[in-house]
Design a protein around this motif. Structure first.
Motif, mmCIF file in Angstrom:
data_model
loop_
_atom_site.group_PDB
_atom_site.id
_atom_site.type_symbol
_atom_site.label_atom_id
_atom_site.label_comp_id
_atom_site.label_asym_id
_atom_site.label_seq_id
_atom_site.Cartn_x
_atom_site.Cartn_y
_atom_site.Cartn_z
ATOM 1 N N LYS A 70 0.844 -1.217 0.000
ATOM 2 C CA LYS A 70 0.000 0.000 0.000
ATOM 3 C C LYS A 70 0.874 1.261 0.000
ATOM 4 O O LYS A 70 0.564 2.250 -0.661
ATOM 5 C CB LYS A 70 -0.934 0.032 1.213
ATOM 6 N N ARG A 71 1.944 1.212 0.759
ATOM 7 C CA ARG A 71 2.864 2.364 0.790
ATOM 8 C C ARG A 71 3.502 2.560 -0.590
ATOM 9 O O ARG A 71 3.556 3.663 -1.124
ATOM 10 C CB ARG A 71 3.935 2.128 1.870
ATOM 11 N N TYR A 72 3.954 1.463 -1.170
ATOM 12 C CA TYR A 72 4.683 1.534 -2.445
ATOM 13 C C TYR A 72 3.781 1.981 -3.597
ATOM 14 O O TYR A 72 4.161 2.815 -4.411
ATOM 15 C CB TYR A 72 5.276 0.154 -2.729
ATOM 16 N N HIS A 116 0.316 3.095 -3.340
ATOM 17 C CA HIS A 116 -0.674 4.155 -3.106
ATOM 18 C C HIS A 116 -0.204 5.250 -2.141
ATOM 19 O O HIS A 116 -1.003 6.118 -1.753
ATOM 20 C CB HIS A 116 -1.962 3.541 -2.561
ATOM 21 N N GLN A 117 1.050 5.182 -1.696
ATOM 22 C CA GLN A 117 1.582 6.160 -0.724
ATOM 23 C C GLN A 117 0.640 6.303 0.477
ATOM 24 O O GLN A 117 0.280 7.408 0.901
ATOM 25 C CB GLN A 117 1.814 7.541 -1.361
ATOM 26 N N LYS A 177 1.931 -1.828 -9.867
ATOM 27 C CA LYS A 177 2.773 -0.623 -9.841
ATOM 28 C C LYS A 177 3.378 -0.458 -11.227
ATOM 29 O O LYS A 177 4.005 -1.387 -11.752
ATOM 30 C CB LYS A 177 3.870 -0.798 -8.803
ATOM 31 N N ASN A 214 7.973 5.048 5.493
ATOM 32 C CA ASN A 214 8.412 5.007 4.085
ATOM 33 C C ASN A 214 9.946 4.945 3.964
ATOM 34 O O ASN A 214 10.569 5.805 3.342
ATOM 35 C CB ASN A 214 7.861 6.204 3.300
ATOM 36 N N ASP A 255 11.137 1.860 -1.911
ATOM 37 C CA ASP A 255 11.485 2.122 -3.321
ATOM 38 C C ASP A 255 12.847 1.511 -3.662
ATOM 39 O O ASP A 255 13.024 0.938 -4.741
ATOM 40 C CB ASP A 255 11.555 3.628 -3.590
ATOM 41 N N ALA A 285 -0.440 2.931 -9.766
ATOM 42 C CA ALA A 285 0.367 4.099 -9.429
ATOM 43 C C ALA A 285 1.552 4.121 -10.366
ATOM 44 O O ALA A 285 1.960 3.099 -10.866
ATOM 45 C CB ALA A 285 0.846 4.037 -7.992
ATOM 46 N N CYS A 337 5.488 5.817 -10.785
ATOM 47 C CA CYS A 337 6.476 6.676 -10.113
ATOM 48 C C CYS A 337 7.096 7.645 -11.093
ATOM 49 O O CYS A 337 6.917 7.526 -12.267
ATOM 50 C CB CYS A 337 7.558 5.829 -9.470
#
Ligand code: GTP
Ligand code: MG
Length: 220
Positions: free
Chosen positions: A32-34, A36-37, A54, A168, A172, A218, A220
């Motif tokens: 979710k972090r990766y 959808h931040q 992603k 976070n 990444d 998402a 990047c």
């Protein structure tokens, strides 16, 4: 497939990536972090498997689609992992730095993985170890950098990262490391050969194939 409507052509790679590890280690939170931040303290165990996508503009010529398979921790005790692992070309194994028992289970997950899925040349799929919740105080071997490096070398992990989905940290970076490895393997083994016709896609200013078709997207 190369219809151009304004933008440049990109080589597209679709990679299936597994995220496995014990219950509550933070697999869903990392994804979710990766993607959808987003982070939540609220815990809801994943049932079976969940998916996310992603899309990464890797470089001027390369678009990577990571299909992330978020596999419930409880699946280690089930029979479904063989089905879920099929055709995966990369993996994250996640443990929780505050619970040594989740680190002890890493080897079981790695054995399960290696026994059920291989690259076309028979080698293990690249796997990166994630020591998650590093925003909290650590327990056990994870406090010793050189022991962790030795552990990864001995057991065939690409490498390891301390991560925090909450803060976070390093998510990444870990993904970039795994993608680099998958691209290398792709060059050697032509992993995407069955998608050859779809290998070249057009990315136009309206989004083209890089545009979200749903909420799970998402870039990047
Ligand atoms: P299963 O679906 O049951 O296998 O669990 P999971 O690995 O998907 O764990 P999940 O992401 O649901 O996270 C479990 C709990 O840990 C949740 O309450 C999260 O908020 C919390 N959590 C996840 N990552 C972190 C982190 O980096 N730091 C902290 N402090 N808490 C985290
Ligand atoms: Mg989950």
């Amino acid at each position: 497939m190369a219809a151009t409507t304004g933008g440049g052509e990109k080589r597209e790679h679709l990679y299936k990536v597994l995220v496995i590890g014990e219950l509550g280690t933070g697999k869903t939170s990392i994804i979710k972090r990766y993607v959808h931040q987003f982070f939540s303290q609220h815990y809801r165990a994943t049932i079976g498997v969940d998916f996310d996508l992603k899309v990464i503009n890797w470089d001027a010529d390369t678009l990577i689609r990571l299909q992330l398979w978020d596999i419930a921790g409880q699946e280690r005790f089930g029979n479904m992992t063989r089905v879920y692992y099929k055709e995966a070309v990369g993996c994250f194994i996640v443990f929780d730095v505050t619970r040594v028992s989740t680190f002890e289970a890493v080897q079981k997950w790695k054995n399960d993985l290696d026994s059920k899925v291989q690259l076309p040349d028979g080698s293990p799929i690249p796997c990166v170890l994630l020591a998650n919740k590093c925003d909290q105080s650590k327990e056990g071997i994870v406090t010793n950098q050189s022991q962790m490096e030795e552990y990864c070398r001995d057991r065939g992990f690409v490498t390891w990262y301390e991560t925090s989905a909450k803060e976070n940290v390093n998510i990444d970076e870990a993904a970039r490391c795994l993608v680099t490895k998958m691209l290398e393997n792709d060059r050697k083994l032509n992993l995407g050969h069955e998608d050859k016709d779809k290998d070249i896609v057009a990315i136009d200013n309206q989004g083209g194939s890089g545009k979200s078709s749903g909420s799970k997207f998402a870039c990047c």
